[in-house]
Design a protein around this motif. Structure first.
Motif, PDB file in Angstrom:
ATOM      1  N   LEU A 164       0.826  -1.211   0.000  1.00  0.00           N
ATOM      2  CA  LEU A 164       0.000   0.000   0.000  1.00  0.00           C
ATOM      3  C   LEU A 164       0.860   1.262   0.000  1.00  0.00           C
ATOM      4  O   LEU A 164       2.018   1.236   0.412  1.00  0.00           O
ATOM      5  N   TRP A 165       0.278   2.357  -0.458  1.00  0.00           N
ATOM      6  CA  TRP A 165       0.924   3.671  -0.389  1.00  0.00           C
ATOM      7  C   TRP A 165      -0.157   4.697  -0.041  1.00  0.00           C
ATOM      8  O   TRP A 165      -1.270   4.640  -0.559  1.00  0.00           O
ATOM      9  N   PHE A 166       0.185   5.638   0.831  1.00  0.00           N
ATOM     10  CA  PHE A 166      -0.786   6.609   1.335  1.00  0.00           C
ATOM     11  C   PHE A 166      -0.338   8.026   1.014  1.00  0.00           C
ATOM     12  O   PHE A 166       0.846   8.346   1.076  1.00  0.00           O
ATOM     13  N   ASP A 167      -1.319   8.864   0.693  1.00  0.00           N
ATOM     14  CA  ASP A 167      -1.014  10.278   0.503  1.00  0.00           C
ATOM     15  C   ASP A 167      -0.650  10.934   1.833  1.00  0.00           C
ATOM     16  O   ASP A 167       0.226  11.791   1.890  1.00  0.00           O
ATOM     17  N   GLN A 168      -1.359  10.527   2.889  1.00  0.00           N
ATOM     18  CA  GLN A 168      -1.139  11.126   4.201  1.00  0.00           C
ATOM     19  C   GLN A 168      -1.199  10.050   5.288  1.00  0.00           C
ATOM     20  O   GLN A 168      -2.040   9.146   5.233  1.00  0.00           O
ATOM     21  N   LEU A 197       5.426   4.833   8.481  1.00  0.00           N
ATOM     22  CA  LEU A 197       6.196   6.022   8.129  1.00  0.00           C
ATOM     23  C   LEU A 197       6.892   5.864   6.783  1.00  0.00           C
ATOM     24  O   LEU A 197       7.122   6.848   6.072  1.00  0.00           O
ATOM     25  N   ALA A 198       7.219   4.628   6.421  1.00  0.00           N
ATOM     26  CA  ALA A 198       7.902   4.379   5.153  1.00  0.00           C
ATOM     27  C   ALA A 198       6.949   4.284   3.972  1.00  0.00           C
ATOM     28  O   ALA A 198       7.398   4.218   2.828  1.00  0.00           O
ATOM     29  N   ARG A 199       5.629   4.307   4.241  1.00  0.00           N
ATOM     30  CA  ARG A 199       4.654   4.073   3.167  1.00  0.00           C
ATOM     31  C   ARG A 199       3.741   5.270   2.923  1.00  0.00           C
ATOM     32  O   ARG A 199       2.653   5.109   2.374  1.00  0.00           O
ATOM     33  N   ALA A 200       4.181   6.471   3.298  1.00  0.00           N
ATOM     34  CA  ALA A 200       3.323   7.645   3.127  1.00  0.00           C
ATOM     35  C   ALA A 200       4.100   8.810   2.548  1.00  0.00           C
ATOM     36  O   ALA A 200       5.285   8.999   2.843  1.00  0.00           O
ATOM     37  N   SER A 201       3.432   9.608   1.729  1.00  0.00           N
ATOM     38  CA  SER A 201       4.054  10.795   1.149  1.00  0.00           C
ATOM     39  C   SER A 201       4.158  11.921   2.171  1.00  0.00           C
ATOM     40  O   SER A 201       5.209  12.535   2.338  1.00  0.00           O
ATOM     41  N   ALA A 202       3.055  12.217   2.851  1.00  0.00           N
ATOM     42  CA  ALA A 202       3.029  13.263   3.880  1.00  0.00           C
ATOM     43  C   ALA A 202       2.743  12.604   5.225  1.00  0.00           C
ATOM     44  O   ALA A 202       1.852  11.751   5.323  1.00  0.00           O
ATOM     45  N   LYS A 203       3.499  12.993   6.243  1.00  0.00           N
ATOM     46  CA  LYS A 203       3.409  12.320   7.538  1.00  0.00           C
ATOM     47  C   LYS A 203       3.217  13.342   8.648  1.00  0.00           C
ATOM     48  O   LYS A 203       3.940  14.341   8.706  1.00  0.00           O
ATOM     49  N   ALA A 204       2.246  13.087   9.513  1.00  0.00           N
ATOM     50  CA  ALA A 204       1.989  13.970  10.645  1.00  0.00           C
ATOM     51  C   ALA A 204       1.946  13.145  11.927  1.00  0.00           C
ATOM     52  O   ALA A 204       1.301  12.084  11.976  1.00  0.00           O
ATOM     53  N   LEU A 205       2.630  13.638  12.944  1.00  0.00           N
ATOM     54  CA  LEU A 205       2.628  13.017  14.270  1.00  0.00           C
ATOM     55  C   LEU A 205       1.687  13.803  15.161  1.00  0.00           C
ATOM     56  O   LEU A 205       1.889  14.996  15.382  1.00  0.00           O
TER      57      LEU A 205
END
Length: 260
Positions: A164-168, A197-205
């Motif tokens: 899988l790959w995620f935009d966010q 964390l390795a499978r998303a374009s934009a990442k928010a904590l």
């Protein structure tokens, strides 16, 4: 009234541990005789274990109550952070919501003001919140159930993420330590979070200020410039500076009743 009293007894036993009948009666405002009858029923239901002169919460119920307790901790800050995160959700995108209690508040924001989204999650409670929302295409990834936070973890969950790959990605955290790394209480959860964390374009904590400067057993990942930290306005100035030095200046959510 009885259900409310049972709930109060469960909460009291979770917070206080094994307690006497008189202590329970004082805490919930009922007579010792009523508490004795309640404990007998609750033991038959598997909710408590009676001890000599008192009771303690049953282990399985303790997990459920612990989740409810964590969800309520620092709730105004969690809601403020979730509202901030909601403003960053892009309609028609593919997003991943992990099993953190602050992320759960984000799921509730999406339910209240829905938009077209493909939502992936490893959290059963998040899936329940969003499963009947119009415009949401929901996928719950499989794996081994971690009862403590109703999440799916383990090798199967990790293998699914690889496809899988995620935009966010909206990620929660148990702790953010002095080494500027995210930490988790559970090894399988830490591994899965690292995969997210390795499978998303934009990442928010999404992490409230009470979790800074603490450390749990399992390291997830360091804070990096491509990870946006969303927290509340009570974050200490030294932490604000430290995150800025790491290349991820925090975005601070105003908390109702907090600082002006």
């Amino acid at each position: 009234m009885k259900d409310d009293r049972f709930s109060a007894i469960r909460q009291m036993l979770y917070a206080s541990g094994a307690s006497s009948i008189q202590e329970i009666a004082d805490a919930v405002g009922a007579s010792p005789a009523t508490i004795r009858r309640d404990l007998q029923v609750m033991e038959q239901e598997g909710a408590v274990t009676r001890t000599r002169g008192g009771a303690r919460i049953a282990d399985s119920v303790g997990i459920e109550v612990a989740f409810q307790h964590r969800e309520r901790q620092n709730l105004p800050a969690k809601r403020a952070i979730a509202e901030l995160a909601f403003q960053k959700v892009v309609p028609h995108s593919a997003i991943f919501l992990d099993a953190g209690t602050t992320v759960l508040q984000l799921a509730r924001c999406i339910r209240l003001d829905p938009m077209p989204l493909s939502v992936f999650t490893n959290c059963i409670v998040v899936a329940q919140v969003l499963m009947d929302v119009a415009g949401i295409k929901l996928t719950l990834i499989g794996g081994a159930l971690r009862a403590e936070n109703a999440s799916m973890v383990g090798a199967l969950a990790e293998a699914m993420l690889e496809r899988l790959w995620f935009d966010q990605l909206f990620l929660g955290a148990g702790a953010l330590s002095d080494d500027c790394c995210i930490y988790s209480l559970d090894e399988a959860e830490a591994r899965l979070n690292e995969k997210m964390l390795a499978r998303a374009s934009a990442k928010a904590l999404l992490i409230d200020s009470s979790k800074f400067g603490k450390r749990l057993p399992y390291r997830v990942a360091p804070v990096t410039p491509d990870l946006q930290v969303l927290t509340d306005e009570d974050l200490a100035p030294d932490w604000r500076a430290r995150l800025a030095e790491a290349g991820s200046a925090p975005v601070l959510a105003p908390v109702a009743g907090g600082q002006p």
